[in-house]
Design an enzyme around this catalytic site. Structure first.
Site, PDB file in Angstrom:
ATOM      1  N   LYS A 200     -21.642 -25.675  -8.926  1.00 60.60           N
ATOM      2  CA  LYS A 200     -20.703 -26.444  -8.107  1.00 60.60           C
ATOM      3  C   LYS A 200     -19.604 -27.038  -8.968  1.00 60.60           C
ATOM      4  CE  LYS A 200     -19.960 -30.666  -6.654  1.00 60.60           C
ATOM      5  NZ  LYS A 200     -18.536 -30.584  -6.382  1.00 60.60           N
ATOM      6  N   GLU A 275     -24.679 -34.428 -19.554  1.00 58.21           N
ATOM      7  CA  GLU A 275     -23.575 -34.767 -20.470  1.00 58.21           C
ATOM      8  C   GLU A 275     -22.723 -35.785 -19.739  1.00 58.21           C
ATOM      9  OE1 GLU A 275     -23.227 -33.933 -23.460  1.00 58.21           O
ATOM     10  OE2 GLU A 275     -24.552 -32.199 -23.616  1.00 58.21           O
ATOM     11  N   CYS A 309     -14.169 -36.585 -22.387  1.00 61.81           N
ATOM     12  CA  CYS A 309     -15.351 -37.451 -22.543  1.00 61.81           C
ATOM     13  C   CYS A 309     -15.430 -38.012 -23.955  1.00 61.81           C
ATOM     14  CB  CYS A 309     -16.612 -36.682 -22.184  1.00 61.81           C
ATOM     15  SG  CYS A 309     -16.738 -35.127 -23.052  1.00 61.81           S
ATOM     16  N   GLU A 412     -15.434 -46.850 -19.658  1.00 62.50           N
ATOM     17  CA  GLU A 412     -14.681 -45.607 -19.860  1.00 62.50           C
ATOM     18  C   GLU A 412     -13.520 -45.570 -18.862  1.00 62.50           C
ATOM     19  OE1 GLU A 412     -16.507 -41.931 -18.507  1.00 62.50           O
ATOM     20  OE2 GLU A 412     -15.809 -40.970 -20.340  1.00 62.50           O
TER      21      GLU A 412
END
Ligand code: NAD
Length: 509
Positions: A200, A275, A309, A412
């Site tokens: 997906k 992750e 990331c 973040e």
């Protein structure tokens, strides 16, 4: 069916890309392309203009069921189950060749859908995807089990050996920042080890994955080995994570969604690899070359519009060189050319979506309200022209006078916003660098070998770069400590995550 107004595409759009965009794309299940069971679709938006780019299927729970059934059938199909490791490797090599052959077109498509510069999409997204398939093409014939010398037990003479078997159906759920490479990071080892996959992509950037599925088909993988179900995270992603017929879920995305996926996976105790997010410290020691470090620190955060990331989003500069590094860095940031990704002059494109732009702007405001100082950026760039007035652009942004309790330092942002801090003592620096729920990566710049190794050893992060930043390679493990994830991708180690190990005991007495 034509779904997009081709006059809104840049004149440089390759024919292969405009014809791909002109067609409504279905789900890829069991080797067939078909609409969603609900008939509903999603419109992909060009982030440089805010206008529709293409239309694709909005999958449902029942489509996920069909994809899992097709994947299970593929696992039982002798054309997949019984092919030799070398044949599996050949299929992956063929896929790598097809990605290489279509790399320009894939890169342009990724740039239109995600916003990033074509040059970045060509080198990083398309380029690393081809390399990744090549690297993993070598493994099926080399990932051996062991024969294990056992302690004697009674009078029995035992032969004990291990074999690696595919886990089964792998559900892969990926984000929008490096859409095709994140999909391939999962697809390549999963296929190399003989699994079947239900994939997906993120709803913001599904197009390159759909094109990749066409190439998988063209490479000759049997039907059902790869299935792509596009749609929303809360429906398609959640259905994959909870499905009793999925044996493993491999996820890249936010820590928040990683938690949801982990709890959904508990039902049938799926294997889970994650992750997740990061807030990486980028550290400058007093002996570092100011000009080189300023450029590297800027690249570390502004590359891919900060939507990386591993972005070096917390910059720690030793007080002796802080003013010089910051002045060179701010200069560098101001010179970055922001524009549509398809303009060859562009160095930084728009953010991926209106939602991501709003998130980034709200973080800048939160930093200012908590007392940070905006030294550059924070606004929409001017002079991009009417055509881009609804694009999701923001200038490279630098905040100083930040403290560790501020949200902009702890959370973040996933955008082109750097927070910069001074440091004096190494011990304090290490404490600060580790003062984060994340532990994905870190960078440091120095020629002092002793300090470099001392800091590298003390930092709690899955990757530490010394005098370089943001390098990855299919052969080197990648992943996070703490809330940045579970497990490692790439390298030999990832193969364990896509296989079950069986220990066989044979009584030879
Ligand atoms: P996200 O977590 O919002 O979405 C990632 C994927 O999960 C998408 O496909 C989304 O549709 C799906 N999803 C959303 N809700 C779901 C649910 N309830 N169940 C199952 N699936 C669901 O992340 P994003 O905004 O697409 O990407 C940004 C995040 O990804 C950042 O936090 C970034 O750090 C992280 N990321 C990490 C790495 C890494 O390797 N560590 C790499 C790239 C991105």
């Amino acid at each position: 069916m034509t779904t997009v107004d081709s006059t809104s595409l840049p004149a440089s759009t390759p024919f292969g890309v405009s014809s791909f965009l002109a067609v409504e794309h279905g789900l890829y299940i069991g080797g067939r392309w078909r609409p969603s069971s609900s008939g509903e679709t999603i419109r992909s938006i060009n982030p440089a203009t805010g206008r529709p780019l293409a239309t694709f299927a909005r999958g449902t729970e029942s489509d996920v069921d069909d994809a899992v059934t097709a994947a299970r059938a593929a696992l039982a199909n002798p054309e997949w189950r019984d092919i030799s490791p070398l044949q599996r490797g050949e299929l992956l090599h063929r896929l790598a060749e097809l990605v290489e052959a279509h790399a320009d077109e894939l890169a342009f498509l990724e740039s239109l859908d995600n916003g990033k510069p074509v040059s970045v999409a060509r080198a990083v997204d398309a380029g690393t995807t081809a390399k990744l398939f090549r690297y993993f093409a070598g493994w099926p014939s080399k990932f051996e089990g062991s024969t294990i010398p056992l302690s004697p037990r009674g009078g029995l003479k035992i032969l004990n050996y291990t074999v690696h078997e595919p886990i089964g159906v792998v559900g892969a759920i990926v984000p929008w920042n490096f859409p095709m490479s994140m999909a391939s990071w999962k697809l390549a080892p999963a296929l190399a080890m003989g699994n079947a996959v239900v994939l997906k992509p993120a709803e913001e950037t599904s197009l390159s994955t759909l094109r990749l599925a066409e190439l998988v088909e063209q490479a000759g993988f049997p039907p059902g080995v790869l299935n792509v179900v596009t749609g929303s995270g809360s429906v398609v992603g959640a259905a994959i994570a909870a499905h009793p017929g999925v044996d493993k879920v491999a996820f890249t995305g936010s820590t928040e969604v990683g938690r949801l996926i982990t709890s959904a996976a508990l039902g049938n105790m799926k294997k889970v690899s994650l992750e997740l997010g990061g807030k990486s410290p980028h550290i400058v020691l007093p002996d570092a070359d100011v000009t080189a470090v300023a450029a590297a620190a800027a690249e570390g955060i502004f590359f891919n519009q900060g939507q990386t990331c591993t972005a070096g989003s917390r910059l720690y500069v030793h007080e002796d060189v802080y003013d010089d590094v910051m002045s060179a860095l701010v200069d560098h940031a101001r010179r970055i050319v922001v524009g549509p990704g398809q303009d060859p002059a562009t160095q930084m494109g728009p953010l991926v979506s209106a939602r991501q732009l709003a998130t980034v702007q709200s973080y800048v405001e939160s930093g200012l309200s908590e007392g940070a100082e905006l030294v550059t950026g924070g606004a929409r760039p001017s002079g991009l022209g009417d055509e881009h007035s609804d694009g999701y652009f923001i200038e490279p942004t630098v905040l100083t006078e930040t403290t560790h309790s501020m949200r902009v330092v702890q959370e973040e942002i996933f955008g082109p916003v750097l927070v910069a801090m001074r440091w004096r003592e190494v011990d304090d620096l290490i404490d600060k660098a580790n003062d984060s729920p994340y532990g994905l990566s870190a960078g440091l710049w120095t020629n002092d070998l002793k300090q470099a190794h001392r800091i590298a050893a003390a930092i709690k992060a899955g990757t530490v770069w010394i005098n370089c930043y943001n390098l990855t390679d299919p052969a080197s493990p990648f992943g996070g400590y703490k809330q940045s994830g579970w497990g490692r991708e790439m390298g030999r180690g990832v193969l364990e995550q896509y296989t079950e190990t069986k220990s066989v005991w044979v009584n030879l007495s």
